[in-house]
Design a protein around this motif. Structure first.
Motif, PDB file in Angstrom:
ATOM      1  N   VAL A  81      62.341  67.815  73.014  1.00  0.00           N
ATOM      2  CA  VAL A  81      61.349  68.657  73.680  1.00  0.00           C
ATOM      3  C   VAL A  81      60.252  69.061  72.693  1.00  0.00           C
ATOM      4  O   VAL A  81      59.055  68.996  72.999  1.00  0.00           O
ATOM      5  N   MET A  82      60.633  69.438  71.461  1.00  0.00           N
ATOM      6  CA  MET A  82      59.641  69.865  70.479  1.00  0.00           C
ATOM      7  C   MET A  82      58.747  68.711  70.076  1.00  0.00           C
ATOM      8  O   MET A  82      57.517  68.857  69.994  1.00  0.00           O
ATOM      9  N   SER A  83      59.368  67.541  69.864  1.00  0.00           N
ATOM     10  CA  SER A  83      58.559  66.373  69.475  1.00  0.00           C
ATOM     11  C   SER A  83      57.621  65.987  70.620  1.00  0.00           C
ATOM     12  O   SER A  83      56.465  65.596  70.390  1.00  0.00           O
ATOM     13  N   GLY A  84      58.100  66.091  71.848  1.00  0.00           N
ATOM     14  CA  GLY A  84      57.261  65.794  73.028  1.00  0.00           C
ATOM     15  C   GLY A  84      56.066  66.725  73.081  1.00  0.00           C
ATOM     16  O   GLY A  84      54.926  66.290  73.305  1.00  0.00           O
ATOM     17  N   ASN A  85      56.314  68.010  72.854  1.00  0.00           N
ATOM     18  CA  ASN A  85      55.227  68.988  72.852  1.00  0.00           C
ATOM     19  C   ASN A  85      54.241  68.704  71.720  1.00  0.00           C
ATOM     20  O   ASN A  85      53.016  68.777  71.910  1.00  0.00           O
ATOM     21  N   ALA A 129      55.679  61.225  66.369  1.00  0.00           N
ATOM     22  CA  ALA A 129      56.418  62.133  67.263  1.00  0.00           C
ATOM     23  C   ALA A 129      57.206  61.327  68.294  1.00  0.00           C
ATOM     24  O   ALA A 129      58.383  61.616  68.582  1.00  0.00           O
ATOM     25  N   VAL A 130      56.577  60.279  68.860  1.00  0.00           N
ATOM     26  CA  VAL A 130      57.273  59.450  69.857  1.00  0.00           C
ATOM     27  C   VAL A 130      58.475  58.763  69.209  1.00  0.00           C
ATOM     28  O   VAL A 130      59.558  58.672  69.810  1.00  0.00           O
ATOM     29  N   GLN A 177      56.736  69.371  62.879  1.00  0.00           N
ATOM     30  CA  GLN A 177      55.701  68.558  63.509  1.00  0.00           C
ATOM     31  C   GLN A 177      54.950  69.358  64.578  1.00  0.00           C
ATOM     32  O   GLN A 177      53.721  69.361  64.640  1.00  0.00           O
ATOM     33  N   LEU A 178      55.754  70.076  65.375  1.00  0.00           N
ATOM     34  CA  LEU A 178      55.160  70.868  66.459  1.00  0.00           C
ATOM     35  C   LEU A 178      54.278  71.977  65.892  1.00  0.00           C
ATOM     36  O   LEU A 178      53.166  72.218  66.372  1.00  0.00           O
ATOM     37  N   LEU A 179      54.780  72.659  64.833  1.00  0.00           N
ATOM     38  CA  LEU A 179      53.994  73.739  64.236  1.00  0.00           C
ATOM     39  C   LEU A 179      52.702  73.191  63.628  1.00  0.00           C
ATOM     40  O   LEU A 179      51.632  73.793  63.767  1.00  0.00           O
ATOM     41  N   ARG A 180      52.798  72.005  63.011  1.00  0.00           N
ATOM     42  CA  ARG A 180      51.601  71.413  62.418  1.00  0.00           C
ATOM     43  C   ARG A 180      50.607  71.010  63.503  1.00  0.00           C
ATOM     44  O   ARG A 180      49.395  71.180  63.347  1.00  0.00           O
ATOM     45  N   SER A 208      60.782  75.781  75.422  1.00  0.00           N
ATOM     46  CA  SER A 208      59.440  75.202  75.644  1.00  0.00           C
ATOM     47  C   SER A 208      58.520  75.652  74.519  1.00  0.00           C
ATOM     48  O   SER A 208      58.802  76.652  73.841  1.00  0.00           O
ATOM     49  N   ASP A 209      57.426  74.913  74.334  1.00  0.00           N
ATOM     50  CA  ASP A 209      56.551  75.331  73.236  1.00  0.00           C
ATOM     51  C   ASP A 209      55.844  76.643  73.562  1.00  0.00           C
ATOM     52  O   ASP A 209      55.541  77.422  72.684  1.00  0.00           O
ATOM     53  N   ASP A 210      55.612  76.918  74.866  1.00  0.00           N
ATOM     54  CA  ASP A 210      55.011  78.202  75.237  1.00  0.00           C
ATOM     55  C   ASP A 210      55.894  79.352  74.761  1.00  0.00           C
ATOM     56  O   ASP A 210      55.422  80.321  74.178  1.00  0.00           O
TER      57      ASP A 210
END
Lengths: 485, 123
Positions: free
Chosen positions: A279-283, A302-303, B23-26, B109-111
């Motif tokens: 989920v985090m990588s998707g976001n 990410a994918v 990765q998400l934070l970046r 979720s990222d939100d």
């Protein structure tokens, strides 16, 4: 001594010349000498008495001359004196042997009494310490003997007069009395050994668990004379057993709940980690693509992570599946009747606590079933304890649990019947729903799990009202011959 | 995002989570530092420099909750967001003991994540 006796006899006869017969006095003297001193002095006395008698009483007096006419008299006297001495001697010896024998006997009896008394007190002491009493019973007159410890076990003062047999028998717990009465009569009629365990209410109201063992005693013609046996107080042992079984049952329940909770938590954790990463990588990927300008390199990375974490999640699922297969039901050939007996033994303490009487009708021609012994035992435990629970509020009729087995369609049909509150008429099947419970602390999983287990064994589990008109419910389950669904 | 270039430390023993979260934070314009254990993070001395800490509760060795307490005891006011993949009673009990700290259950979720970070930074 011989001379003294003869002297005394002479003195007495001279003094009482007119009253006593001199010959009798001398013969008495010979007898006395023999009696007190033995045969030798007796014979001496006989000789001396003959001489003295001749000297004083045979004319011519005061000489030892024996005229021809007096010879027979002297001879008769001498013979009589000798005979008397001999007979008295024999008699004396006999008396002495007899007295000696009697003394020896006395001594032996004294010794035996001492040893008997000792073994009696040893027996009483060992009975007191081991809580074993002994008894003997005449089965016809019901007259009985009981040891002191037996009296104490029955709650009576050993010193007090014995209670009539019926009075003691009537103290057996009402729930156990009918069956013990029946077994008692059967044992006596068949001259069989007795072995009963029952609850007993002492006069002070305390409840004891007792065990009676008895053995028939027959006379030489084979006729029953009496029963002798022991009475054993097994209350402590039984309480320890019950405590142990309760602890085991609680432990098993806790372990089961713990295991299920732990497995669920562990599965959730193992699957949630890679899912969270996906989920985090998707976001992150979406953010890189929505950026201005889009960062394709980061999005591709990410994918790549999404794919590898997706694979990891699927591996976790695969591992769990493999684990579940390891704990899948073990298929073994089972004697269902044995399993029922074994389960009834396991639940005995719990059934006794609910004051439930158990009846079984197990068909000997039952085919073997195939399945997982532990799981099927779990089903039986559930059905039996549910039956007991269903009867716990019943006070106006006997609480009877009947377990039956019979062949059905090549497989096995087992019925567990109670005389409890019965089923809801509208929804007899509702009891099989998960989390449905009539018990304050029930999880409502027992029957639901039981049904899953039976169905996994290719059988069916269902409930009906009792078909014999008695109040209560019957739970039935079938097992197919080979255990295939 | 108003907190551009804020630095966030991530403490999680799971490689995938650590990398995906960084990765998400970046992607959301944060700088991210990663640590596999609470002890590694404390030893690094980064506690004094980061703007926020995201810590897994169920760590080998010192737990995320113990880490929160150690940071508070050292006088640091760095805001913390706790994350966990478990919801067993022991973990829920740990969360209760951590006090009023924002926490998220994986997967989130990222939100939810950025809401929690915003609240932590604003506190």
């Amino acid at each position: 001594m011989a001379l003294a006796c003869v002297g005394v006899a002479l003195g007495v006869s001279l003094a009482l010349e007119r009253v006593a017969d001199a010959a009798t006095m001398f013969l008495a003297a010979v007898m006395a000498a023999t009696w007190f001193c033995g045969t030798g002095p007796g014979l001496t006395a006989a000789v001396v008495a003959t001489v003295v008698f001749e000297y004083f009483y045979i004319p011519p007096f005061h000489t030892l001359d024996v005229g021809l006419e007096n010879l027979p008299r002297v001879a008769v006297f001498a013979l009589t004196a000798l005979l008397m001495g001999t007979v008295s001697g024999v008699r004396r010896r006999a008396e002495r042997v007899l007295r000696q024998a009697r003394d020896e006997l006395d001594e032996k009896v004294r010794e035996r009494t001492v040893s008997l008394r000792r073994s009696e007190s040893l027996l009483a002491e060992s009975q007191r310490q081991s809580h074993i009493g002994s008894w003997a019973l005449n089965p016809v007159t019901l007259d009985y003997y009981r040891s002191d410890e037996a009296a104490r076990i029955f709650g009576y003062d050993p010193g007090a007069p014995k209670q009539p047999f019926d009075e003691v028998f009537a103290r057996i717990h009402p729930a156990d009395r009918p069956s013990i009465e029946q077994e008692f009569a059967t044992s006596i009629a068949a001259r069989r050994d007795m072995e009963y365990e029952y609850r007993y209410v002492r006069p002070d109201g305390s409840l004891r668990h007792l065990q009676t063992l008895g053995h028939p005693v027959r006379d030489e013609r084979g006729e029953l004379v009496e029963y002798v046996g022991t009475i054993l107080d097994i209350t402590e042992r039984r309480q320890a057993e019950e405590a142990l079984q309760k602890t085991q049952a609680e432990l098993a329940h806790v372990t089961r709940v713990m295991t299920m909770g732990e497995i669920a938590a562990s599965i959730a954790h193992e699957v949630n980690q890679p899912l969270a990463a996906v989920v985090m990588s998707g976001n992150a990927c979406r953010r890189w693509l929505l950026a201005d300008p889009p960062n394709i390199a980061e999005a591709r990375e990410a994918v790549q992570r999404i794919i590898s974490d997706g694979n990891r999640a699927s591996q976790v699922i695969g591992r769990i599946r493999a684990l579940l297969q390891k704990t899948a039901p073990q298929q073994a050939s089972l004697n269902v009747n044995e399993l029922i007996q074994e389960t009834l033994m396991l639940t005995r303490a719990e059934l006794a606590r609910h004051e439930v009487t158990v009846q079984t009708a197990l068909r000997a021609d039952l085919p073997r079933a195939v399945g997982d012994r532990i799981q099927l035992q779990q089903v039986l435990v559930n059905l039996i304890l549910n039956g007991a629970d269903a009867m716990s509020a019943i006070a106006d009729r006997p609480r009877v649990l009947t377990v039956r087995s019979q062949p059905r369609d090549g497989g096995v049909l087992v019925d567990v019947q109670d005389t409890g509150v019965g089923l809801s008429a509208a929804e007899p099947d509702r009891i099989f729903q998960a989390f449905f419970s009539t018990k304050p602390h029930g999880l409502g999983m027992g029957l639901s799990i039981s049904r899953s287990i039976v169905e996994a064994h290719g059988g069916r589990l269902w409930a009906t009202p009792n078909d014999d008109g008695r109040p209560g419910a019957t739970l039935h389950f079938t097992l197919s011959p080979r255990g295939d669904p | 995002m108003t907190n551009t270039y804020a630095t966030i430390a991530i403490v999680d023993d799971d490689d995938s989570i650590r990398h995906a979260l960084r990765q998400l934070l970046r992607a959301a314009d944060f700088d991210a530092l990663t640590f596999a254990t609470a002890e590694d993070f404390l030893r690094s001395g980064e506690c004094a420099h980061v703007d926020c800490l995201i810590a897994d509760i169920n760590l080998p060795g010192m737990s995320g909750v113990a880490l929160v307490q150690a940071i508070a005891a050292s006088g640091s006011a760095v805001p913390v967001v706790l994350i966990t993949a478990r919801d067993d009673p022991a973990t829920l009990d740990l969360i209760r003991r951590a006090g009023p700290v924002p926490h998220l259950h994986k997967p989130f979720s990222d939100d939810d994540l950025f809401d929690a970070i915003s609240r932590a930074l604003a506190a």
